[in-house]
Write a protein that holds these residues in place. Structure first.
Motif, short mmCIF file in Angstrom:
data_model
loop_
_atom_site.label_atom_id
_atom_site.label_comp_id
_atom_site.label_asym_id
_atom_site.label_seq_id
_atom_site.Cartn_x
_atom_site.Cartn_y
_atom_site.Cartn_z
N ARG A 46 12.22 3.10 -13.85
CA ARG A 46 12.20 1.53 -13.17
C ARG A 46 11.98 1.56 -11.74
O ARG A 46 11.80 0.49 -11.27
N TYR A 47 12.00 2.79 -11.18
CA TYR A 47 11.79 2.69 -9.87
C TYR A 47 10.39 2.96 -9.39
O TYR A 47 9.61 2.33 -9.89
N PHE A 48 10.24 3.95 -8.44
CA PHE A 48 8.78 3.70 -7.76
C PHE A 48 8.37 5.36 -7.75
O PHE A 48 8.54 5.83 -6.83
N PRO A 49 7.80 5.93 -8.99
CA PRO A 49 7.48 7.34 -8.95
C PRO A 49 6.35 7.70 -7.90
O PRO A 49 6.30 8.91 -7.56
N GLU A 50 5.81 6.72 -7.47
CA GLU A 50 4.62 6.96 -6.44
C GLU A 50 5.36 7.72 -5.18
O GLU A 50 4.70 8.44 -4.47
N ILE A 51 6.67 7.33 -4.90
CA ILE A 51 7.41 7.99 -3.68
C ILE A 51 7.44 9.52 -4.04
O ILE A 51 7.34 10.21 -3.05
N GLN A 52 7.64 9.81 -5.34
CA GLN A 52 7.85 11.40 -5.69
C GLN A 52 6.48 12.18 -5.50
O GLN A 52 6.38 13.29 -5.06
N THR A 53 5.44 11.27 -6.02
CA THR A 53 4.23 11.86 -5.74
C THR A 53 3.66 12.10 -4.36
O THR A 53 3.26 13.16 -3.93
N PHE A 54 4.17 11.21 -3.54
CA PHE A 54 3.85 11.35 -1.93
C PHE A 54 4.74 12.46 -1.48
O PHE A 54 4.34 13.49 -0.63
N ILE A 55 5.85 12.55 -1.80
CA ILE A 55 6.71 13.81 -1.39
C ILE A 55 6.22 14.97 -1.91
O ILE A 55 6.50 16.04 -0.99
N GLU A 56 6.01 14.97 -3.12
CA GLU A 56 5.44 16.53 -3.42
C GLU A 56 4.02 16.91 -2.66
O GLU A 56 3.81 17.94 -2.69
N SER A 57 3.36 15.84 -2.51
CA SER A 57 2.11 16.32 -1.79
C SER A 57 2.21 16.44 -0.26
O SER A 57 1.59 17.20 0.50
N MET A 58 3.37 15.90 0.25
CA MET A 58 3.47 15.97 1.88
C MET A 58 4.70 17.02 2.32
O MET A 58 4.69 17.26 3.42
#
Length: 566
Positions: free
Chosen positions: A85-97
């Motif tokens: 329900r939150y924003f998995p896009e944030i985790q994607t960015f964190i893992e890439s950066m």
């Protein structure tokens, strides 16, 4: 302050709206959560630091050089949560950066005749191996920019999604100077709102805004919390309001008061090895550089955290007691000479070394910052609702409230790696409370057939998070406060005692096949274990270890006073 028609402001804010004070990661996470359905608040975020200033939270600040370790607790938000329900896009960015914990780590000895050891994988109690959740290091400004990128994506998607989602607006260079309650009473309407006085930090102009929900995410010196603690008169119309519950409780830990500042190394800098070859540092590896002089008032160690930003300066962190001789130096050349003596194998030559003369001057005069007390606010919320009223007759849109999250509630030194993670967990808990779910587990509560009143939700948030926060502060006080190489003699003694305690609990854990838990520090990042449970387990072990001492003391007293014959 300009004269403002309060009733006119309230009239223009008929839709559910929220104001968030503080544009750090926790404040931005709260904005994303409150704007999304089913909450659907129109959210406005105010950040005191202007985005175009050198001290902006969105750019790299060499005077602070903060990095976050986002562990399994924080990833409850960044990965989207179990209901996505939150924003998995944030985790994607964190893992890439970001850089995953457990990468290369090397301790560099000061002696040029000793070889620099090969990097080894770090072993740290921050990962959840059972669920394969790996923590990630990421610079603070990078995480904030990720949040802003996701907000832009959210606002773009909202245009397509329709009116069931709120908007998010962000303004920098605006700080909160006052908070109070205001009510509009008519024969037909009983609505209330929170009035927030804002000030432009550049030109000093003030304005007044109203909202249904105010979120204080403005850090350790929270103005929102301060207004609440002094607000018995400003909030006298709110039932059972008690300002004193927002008075901060503080404790001193062994790491409280340590001073920290960062020396900027160039990316990929080289260190001469014992065989004459050049050791090239890697951005994604962590390093600890040991000093030559280890006397109590001269010991200092350089620590470099991993980063994926290849063209950015590499912060070398210095953390010492305030009495260290290092803090007496304010001249760049004197500082360079001091470091060259402490780290002989490093190329700190004047004008030709890896550190520029300008950086030595900046570093010498920089004051750095200090680790805070372990502190928390027992009060986490206040609202205009009255629990004595029949909830079926209450229009939720006519209630208002204030809630605190992040460092505004709890702050402590970075010993246990829980600061950002506890703040993001606050946001997840607030979301659960507003949905009528169990604040800790996220399971739907049977007594709520629909979304609860705002006042009820905020009280549930406080009821569950306050004891969690209290336990978190206890964990911060005793978890791992001696990891910074504190060099005073009493520090070294306490470090040995703390280490012996950790070893003893670890051995007992192995011998009892897990029946006796490990030191609390090792469970700090377990997302399935509340901080209360972590500390209860630690306290049970402490009590068990105390039994032999208690038995010995009683036996000695019996023999001493001859109450019985043994």
């Amino acid at each position: 302050m300009p004269q403002v028609d309060v009733e006119e402001i309230i009239e223009t804010k008929k839709k559910r709206n929220a104001i968030i004070i503080g544009g750090g990661p926790v404040g931005l996470a709260a904005a994303l959560t409150l704007a999304k359905a089913p909450h659907s608040f129109d959210v406005t975020v105010y950040e005191a630091t202007p985005d175009d200033s050198p001290s902006s939270t969105r750019i790299f600040d060499p005077t602070k050089a903060y990095s976050y370790l986002i562990n399994a607790r924080g990833q409850k938000f960044t990965s989207g949560g179990k209901h996505n329900r939150y924003f998995p896009e944030i985790q994607t960015f964190i893992e890439s950066m970001g850089v995953p914990l457990g990468g290369a780590f090397a301790v560099v000895p000061w002696d040029p005749k000793k070889a620099i050891p090969k990097s080894s994988n770090t072993i740290m109690p921050f990962s959840d191996k059972r669920k394969k959740i790996n923590p990630y290091w990421i610079p603070r400004h990078s995480l904030i920019n990720i949040m802003h990128d996701v907000i832009e994506m959210y606002n773009s998607n909202k245009t397509l999604a329709g009116n069931d989602m709120g908007t998010i607006e962000y303004f920098s260079g605006i700080k909160c100077v006052d908070v109070k309650a205001s009510e509009e009473h008519t024969s037909e309407v009983n609505s209330s709102s929170v009035l927030v006085t804002l000030q432009n930090t550049v030109n000093g102009t003030e304005s007044l805004e109203s909202c249904q929900l105010l979120v204080g995410a403005d850090g350790i010196d929270s103005k929102v919390r301060d207004c609440l603690s002094r607000g018995n008169e400003a909030f006298q119309s709110w039932p059972r309001f008690k300002g004193n519950k927002f008075n901060v409780k503080k404790w001193v830990s062994p790491s409280t008061g340590l001073r920290i500042k960062a020396l900027q190394f160039p990316p990929g800098f080289q260190i001469k090895d014992s065989d004459g070859s050049m050791f090239i540092t890697e951005g994604e590896a962590a390093y600890a550089m040991r000093p030559k002089n280890t006397s109590p008032l001269k010991y200092l160690s350089l620590g470099l955290l991993p980063t994926t930003v290849k063209d950015s300066p590499r912060p070398g962190l210095i953390i010492t007691r305030p009495k260290n001789d290092f803090w007496k130096i304010t001249d760049g050349e004197e500082m360079r000479q001091y470091f060259q003596k402490q780290f002989p194998r490093m190329d700190f030559r004047k004008g030709e070394g890896i550190i520029s003369d300008q950086e030595w001057e900046r570093f010498a005069v920089a004051q750095g910052t200090r680790f805070p007390h372990c502190q928390y606010s027992p009060g986490l919320q206040a609202s205009s609702g009255n629990d004595d009223e029949d909830s079926s007759t209450i229009d939720n849109s006519k209630e208002c409230g204030i809630v605190l999250v992040g460092d505004a509630v709890h702050s402590f030194p970075p010993d246990i790696g829980q600061g950002i993670n506890a703040g993001l967990t606050d946001v997840v808990a607030l979301d659960h409370a507003l949905r009528g779910e169990n604040v800790l587990t996220g399971q739907q509560m049977k007594k709520y057939s629909k979304i609860p009143r705002l006042s009820t939700a905020l009280k549930n948030y406080e009821r569950e998070r306050e004891p969690e926060t209290r336990s978190l502060i206890r964990l911060a006080r005793f978890g791992a406060p001696y990891q910074y190489g504190q060099s005073l003699r009493f520090d070294r003694l306490r470090t040995k005692l703390w280490f012996m305690n950790v070893i003893l609990r670890t051995v007992l854990n192995k011998l009892t096949f897990g029946l006796i838990p490990k030191a609390a520090f090792f469970s700090a990042s377990n997302p399935d274990m509340s901080y209360r449970k972590v500390m209860r387990r630690a306290d049970s072990t402490t009590a068990l270890l105390s039994l032999p001492l208690l038995f010995y003391a009683i036996t000695w007293m019996v023999k001493k006073f001859k109450f019985v014959t043994i």
